[in-house]
Design an enzyme around this catalytic site. Structure first.
Site, PDB file in Angstrom:
ATOM      1  N   LYS A  85       0.915  -1.209  -0.375  1.00 39.19           N
ATOM      2  CA  LYS A  85       0.020  -0.450   0.021  1.00 39.19           C
ATOM      3  C   LYS A  85       0.984   1.142   0.257  1.00 39.19           C
ATOM      4  O   LYS A  85       2.320   1.748   0.528  1.00 39.19           O
ATOM      5  CB  LYS A  85      -0.850   0.234   1.374  1.00 39.19           C
ATOM      6  CG  LYS A  85      -0.647   0.177   2.690  1.00 39.19           C
ATOM      7  CD  LYS A  85      -0.121   1.406   2.937  1.00 39.19           C
ATOM      8  CE  LYS A  85       0.739   1.703   3.965  1.00 39.19           C
ATOM      9  NZ  LYS A  85       1.808   2.432   4.157  1.00 39.19           N
ATOM     10  N   GLY A  99      10.647  -2.986   5.731  1.00 43.43           N
ATOM     11  CA  GLY A  99      10.547  -1.590   6.458  1.00 43.43           C
ATOM     12  C   GLY A  99      10.673  -0.694   5.123  1.00 43.43           C
ATOM     13  O   GLY A  99      11.614   0.300   5.932  1.00 43.43           O
ATOM     14  N   ALA A 100       9.487  -0.142   4.797  1.00 48.43           N
ATOM     15  CA  ALA A 100      10.344   0.361   3.683  1.00 48.43           C
ATOM     16  C   ALA A 100       8.779   1.850   3.062  1.00 48.43           C
ATOM     17  O   ALA A 100       8.573   2.649   3.159  1.00 48.43           O
ATOM     18  CB  ALA A 100       9.507   0.329   1.949  1.00 48.43           C
ATOM     19  N   LEU A 139       5.441   0.648   3.409  1.00 41.78           N
ATOM     20  CA  LEU A 139       4.838  -0.394   2.570  1.00 41.78           C
ATOM     21  C   LEU A 139       3.827  -1.015   2.891  1.00 41.78           C
ATOM     22  O   LEU A 139       2.505  -2.215   2.229  1.00 41.78           O
ATOM     23  CB  LEU A 139       5.653  -0.870   1.040  1.00 41.78           C
ATOM     24  CG  LEU A 139       6.281   0.412   0.090  1.00 41.78           C
ATOM     25  CD1 LEU A 139       7.445  -0.405  -0.663  1.00 41.78           C
ATOM     26  CD2 LEU A 139       5.805   1.818  -0.327  1.00 41.78           C
ATOM     27  N   ALA A 140       3.894  -1.243   3.862  1.00 41.87           N
ATOM     28  CA  ALA A 140       3.371  -2.137   4.353  1.00 41.87           C
ATOM     29  C   ALA A 140       2.897  -3.878   4.284  1.00 41.87           C
ATOM     30  O   ALA A 140       1.713  -5.008   4.589  1.00 41.87           O
ATOM     31  CB  ALA A 140       1.218  -1.423   4.374  1.00 41.87           C
ATOM     32  N   GLY A 141       4.663  -4.142   4.142  1.00 41.14           N
ATOM     33  CA  GLY A 141       4.449  -5.466   3.464  1.00 41.14           C
ATOM     34  C   GLY A 141       4.142  -6.399   4.505  1.00 41.14           C
ATOM     35  O   GLY A 141       4.276  -7.533   4.009  1.00 41.14           O
ATOM     36  N   GLY A 142       4.614  -6.219   5.428  1.00 42.56           N
ATOM     37  CA  GLY A 142       4.903  -6.763   6.709  1.00 42.56           C
ATOM     38  C   GLY A 142       3.158  -7.054   7.260  1.00 42.56           C
ATOM     39  O   GLY A 142       2.859  -8.190   7.315  1.00 42.56           O
ATOM     40  N   SER A 148       0.645  -6.635   5.127  1.00 42.40           N
ATOM     41  CA  SER A 148       0.394  -7.871   3.956  1.00 42.40           C
ATOM     42  C   SER A 148       0.325  -8.500   4.292  1.00 42.40           C
ATOM     43  O   SER A 148      -0.787  -9.511   4.342  1.00 42.40           O
ATOM     44  CB  SER A 148       0.452  -6.752   2.927  1.00 42.40           C
ATOM     45  OG  SER A 148      -0.416  -7.640   1.494  1.00 42.40           O
ATOM     46  N   ASP A 201      -2.250  -1.584  10.724  1.00 40.87           N
ATOM     47  CA  ASP A 201      -2.603  -0.971   8.375  1.00 40.87           C
ATOM     48  C   ASP A 201      -3.595  -2.524   8.089  1.00 40.87           C
ATOM     49  O   ASP A 201      -3.367  -2.962   6.900  1.00 40.87           O
ATOM     50  CB  ASP A 201      -0.931  -1.255   8.129  1.00 40.87           C
ATOM     51  CG  ASP A 201      -0.452   0.396   8.059  1.00 40.87           C
ATOM     52  OD1 ASP A 201      -1.420   1.064   8.561  1.00 40.87           O
ATOM     53  OD2 ASP A 201       0.327  -0.002   7.939  1.00 40.87           O
TER      54      ASP A 201
END
Ligand code: C5P
Length: 319
Positions: free
Chosen positions: A21, A108-109, A111-114, A116, A148
């Site tokens: 995101k 850690g960007a 972008l809510a990778g973790g 998601s 998130d």
């Protein structure tokens, strides 16, 4: 709840795509009694996704393997936490899963990778284990695991209030916009650090009354650029954490400067707590053309770059 017949077929494979995101709007309203920040945000899913694969295990173990060795696969990983939470709530302690993660969203960007990946685990294991938890129940579990995560589950374009977990759907977009996304691979920003620093610097200007929070939420709901979102009246982009993070993380300054130079860009901002930044474009073709032109400049500055269309849905089981 009563659940019957959880799946135990060991050969069965479930695959889920977990999109990143970006924040089109991130406004810090104030501090909450639970220590979190009260936020007013517009979040948007984009076509940059991790892939997760789930298989049953016969011995009831939950394990995670990842193609990126820098990521912890232990109990602190949101995938593992989500799997344990779902199993606990199901009441079937014998359920197990072998989970494989193909990591594509930078870590850690902002972008809510973790988050998601955690949300994808709730969906994937709900399917694999035949638990039949409703979307609403999954959203409740997601909110327990991270602010998130409910957004990541629902996806698309959403207003996000409270800690970020209170969602309000937006009118469908008229046409898909796109972003050029850029990140310094050697830099990551801790979300607790960014919010902590925000409090240190700006708590004197925080709102404190619920009526003031609600007034700001209403102003955001009524923003002309939101109803519906359109490329000819694009989001102006706002991220209050940008003025906290950019002065201390030089990679963010460099990235924003290079993005501002992209031809055809509508606006530029940092995503979440950074350090990823993006430039907004009316459509995928113009984003792609701009990236093609500037990619050598990003590469020369040691920055990774992607071109991603907006995505109008969240996490779904793949056929
Ligand atoms: O909920 P999540 O685990 O993603 O939050 C990570 C950290 O970010 C929190 O522990 C808190 O320090 C900060 N945070 C906040 N206000 C929010 C969301 C996150 O202060 N609304």
């Amino acid at each position: 709840m009563s659940i019957s017949n959880p799946s135990a077929a060991s050969g069965h494979l479930v695959s889920v795509s977990a999109p990143a995101k970006i924040n089109l709007h991130l406004e810090v309203l104030g501090l909450r009694s639970d220590g979190f920040h009260e936020l007013a945000m517009v979040m948007q899913s984009i076509e940059l996704a991790d892939q997760l694969h789930f298989r049953n295990t016969a011995d009831g173990t939950i394990s995670l393997r990842c193609d990126d060795a820098s990521l912890s696969t232990a109990g602190d990983n949101l995938i593992v936490r989500a799997a344990h939470l779902l199993r606990e709530r199901s009441g079937f302690s014998e359920l197990g899963a072998a989970i494989e993660l193909q990591k594509r969203i930078p870590i850690g960007a902002g972008l809510a990778g973790g988050s998601s990946d955690g949300a994808a685990t709730l969906v994937g294991l709900n399917g694999l284990w035949n638990l039949n938890f409703s979307q609403r129940q999954l959203e409740g579990f997601a909110a327990e695991l991270g602010s998130d995560m409910p957004f990541c589950l629902a996806g698309g374009s959403q207003l996000c209030f409270g800690r970020g977990e209170r969602l309000e759907s937006l009118q469908a977009m008229k046409a898909s916009m796109a972003v050029v996304l850029v990140k310094d691979p050697s830099v990551s920003v801790s979300t607790p650090w960014a919010y902590g620093r925000c409090k240190e610097l700006f708590s004197s200007r925080y709102l404190s009354q619920e009526s003031d929070f609600e007034q700001r939420r209403q102003q955001l709901r009524e923003s002309s650029w939101l109803n519906p979102m359109r490329a000819d009246n694009p989001p102006p982009l706002r991220n209050d954490l940008q003025e906290v993070v950019a002065p201390e993380v030089s990679a963010v300054q460099t990235t924003l400067k290079l993005l501002t130079d992209l031809p055809g860009s509508l606006a530029v901002a940092m995503s979440g707590s950074g350090p990823s930044c993006f430039a907004l474009f009316a459509d995928f073709a113009s984003a792609q053309a701009a990236l093609q032109l500037q990619q050598p400049a990003f590469a020369a500055a040691g920055l990774s770059s992607w071109c991603c269309a907006f995505r109008c849905e969240g996490i779904k089981l793949e056929a």
